[in-house]
Scaffold this active site. Structure first.
Site, short mmCIF file in Angstrom:
data_model
loop_
_atom_site.label_atom_id
_atom_site.label_comp_id
_atom_site.label_asym_id
_atom_site.label_seq_id
_atom_site.Cartn_x
_atom_site.Cartn_y
_atom_site.Cartn_z
N GLU A 179 0.82 -1.22 0.00
CA GLU A 179 0.00 0.00 0.00
C GLU A 179 0.85 1.26 0.00
OE1 GLU A 179 -2.68 0.48 3.33
OE2 GLU A 179 -3.58 2.27 2.50
N LYS A 221 -2.41 -1.90 -3.32
CA LYS A 221 -3.47 -1.03 -2.77
C LYS A 221 -3.03 0.42 -2.95
CE LYS A 221 -5.91 0.02 1.55
NZ LYS A 221 -6.54 -0.54 2.74
C1 5MM Z 1 -5.36 4.67 3.73
O1 5MM Z 1 -5.92 3.97 4.75
C2 5MM Z 1 -6.26 2.61 4.49
C3 5MM Z 1 -7.53 2.50 3.70
O2 5MM Z 1 -8.54 3.19 4.39
P1 5MM Z 1 -9.35 4.35 3.65
O3 5MM Z 1 -10.13 3.66 2.55
O4 5MM Z 1 -10.21 4.89 4.74
O5 5MM Z 1 -8.37 5.35 3.10
C4 5MM Z 1 -6.42 1.89 5.84
O6 5MM Z 1 -6.28 0.50 5.68
C5 5MM Z 1 -5.43 2.40 6.83
O7 5MM Z 1 -4.16 1.98 6.44
C6 5MM Z 1 -5.88 1.88 8.18
O8 5MM Z 1 -7.07 2.50 8.52
C7 5MM Z 1 -4.82 2.01 9.26
O9 5MM Z 1 -4.54 3.32 9.49
P2 5MM Z 1 -3.56 3.66 10.73
O10 5MM Z 1 -3.01 5.01 10.35
O11 5MM Z 1 -4.42 3.71 11.92
O12 5MM Z 1 -2.51 2.60 10.80
#
Ligand code: 5MM
Length: 343
Positions: A179, A221
């Site tokens: 990602e 991702k």
């Molecule tokens: C970019 O964030 C990931 C995808 O979520 P969105 O569709 O809301 O953008 C998400 O998997 C993110 O990596 C997680 O929520 C973990 O975030 P943190 O910053 O808490 O590790």
């Protein structure tokens, strides 16, 4: 095929399917507290368990969702009937996975660039997660856009980190979700996002190659290519054109699926844009599936419907199922905005 590769292949086969995507429910403790705050719920082990249990026990979710990214804590939590949550997911053929990075910090001596931590002891952690039912992992690198950021050095350092993580995962029989997230924050235009995303993805795939990562057994991702939040929204057709152009220049055909993050787009916006990408892909062709790995864009309406109250569980599950179903249609380029009015 040896046993490890067969395991990776089986996980890919279970996760990459037409009309099914990934639910990101891997928010870390500070992020979960931020998500709960507007609905007046305190983030405790029990409220996080209730929320994630609600998500995973949604009847019918497996029709549209093939994988769920969990936070480490969730692997050991149970639903109200005492079933471990990874097993609850698998009851609907939703493959459980786990976020393994330990969050981002500033990249030393490189102002504005960030870097993600968590490689130390990763192989050992993965063995524990495997015993808890996880079959894939996720790691996020974050790239803010500014005049001189991300720097070339930052792009290279982040790519190296993603590749090292992915190699450890595959060695341990875990499918890595890679990602690289170029953030939406700022007032840049869509072409600046395209330029940065292209540079980032080029570097990531070079690094994956250097580290012997088998592209057939990973998922990408990425962010969609969008203008900065302060710039305003681009037309979905414009987003689709820029996103597919960048992906085609950088992502090898061996990658089975591209699962976009929503990155701060609203739930409907994220669906409309995914739909436009898939409509364009039908016309111009694309070698990978174009699916989702949304967090906020799947969870937000459900979170607000729930508001921490047991009597709202069914309504919240309906809200989640609706977003999952509409995104499933968008994966086929078969969504229209009037479908939002249907229940
Ligand atoms: C970019 O964030 C990931 C995808 O979520 P969105 O569709 O809301 O953008 C998400 O998997 C993110 O990596 C997680 O929520 C973990 O975030 P943190 O910053 O808490 O590790």
């Amino acid at each position: 095929m040896d046993k490890r590769l067969q395991g990776l292949q089986d996980t890919i086969a279970d996760m990459v399917q037409e009309g099914r995507g990934i639910l990101a429910a891997d928010e870390s403790l500070p992020t979960m507290a931020r998500r709960f705050k507007p609905i007046g719920v305190e983030s405790t082990e029990e409220t996080r368990r209730s929320w994630r249990s609600l998500l995973l026990t949604t009847p019918g979710l497996g029709e549209y969702i093939s994988g769920v990214i969990l936070f480490e804590e969730t692997l050991g939590q149970k639903s109200d009937d005492g079933t471990l949550l990874p097993a609850v997911a698998w009851q609907q053929k939703i493959v459980p996975g786990v976020k393994v990075d330990k969050g981002k910090i500033p990249l030393a001596l490189s102002p504005g660039d960030l870097i993600t931590q968590g490689l130390d002891g990763l192989a050992e952690r993965l063995r524990t997660y495997r015993d808890q039912g996880a079959r894939f992992a996720k790691w996020r690198e974050v790239y803010p856009i500014d005049k001189h950021v991300p720097s070339r050095h930052g792009i290279k350092a982040n790519a190296e980190m993603l590749a090292r993580y992915a190699a450890v995962c595959q060695e341990e029989g875990f499918v890595p979700i890679v990602e690289p997230e170029v953030l939406m924050d700022g007032d840049h235009d869509i072409e600046r996002c395209a330029e940065v995303t292209e540079a980032v993805l080029h570097a990531v795939f070079h690094a994956l190659h250097r580290h012997h990562v088998a592209l057939e057994y990973m998922l990408l991702k990425p962010n969609m290519v969008l203008p900065g939040k302060e710039t305003g929204r681009a037309r979905p057709a414009e987003v689709a054109e820029a996103t597919l152009r960048v992906l085609k220049r950088t992502v090898p055909a061996a990658v089975p699926s591209v699962n976009f993050l929503s990155g701060g787009q609203g739930p409907e916006e994220a669906t409309v844009n995914l739909d436009a990408i898939n409509r364009l892909a039908k016309d111009v062709g694309a070698p990978w599936r174009l699916s989702i790995s949304y967090g906020r864009a799947l969870q937000q309406p459900a979170l607000h419907a729930w508001a921490g109250r047991a009597e709202n569980v069914a309504a919240a599950q309906q809200a989640l199922l609706k977003r999952a179903r509409l995104n499933s249609l968008a994966m086929r380029g078969a969504y229209t905005p009037d479908m939002e009015d249907e229940t």
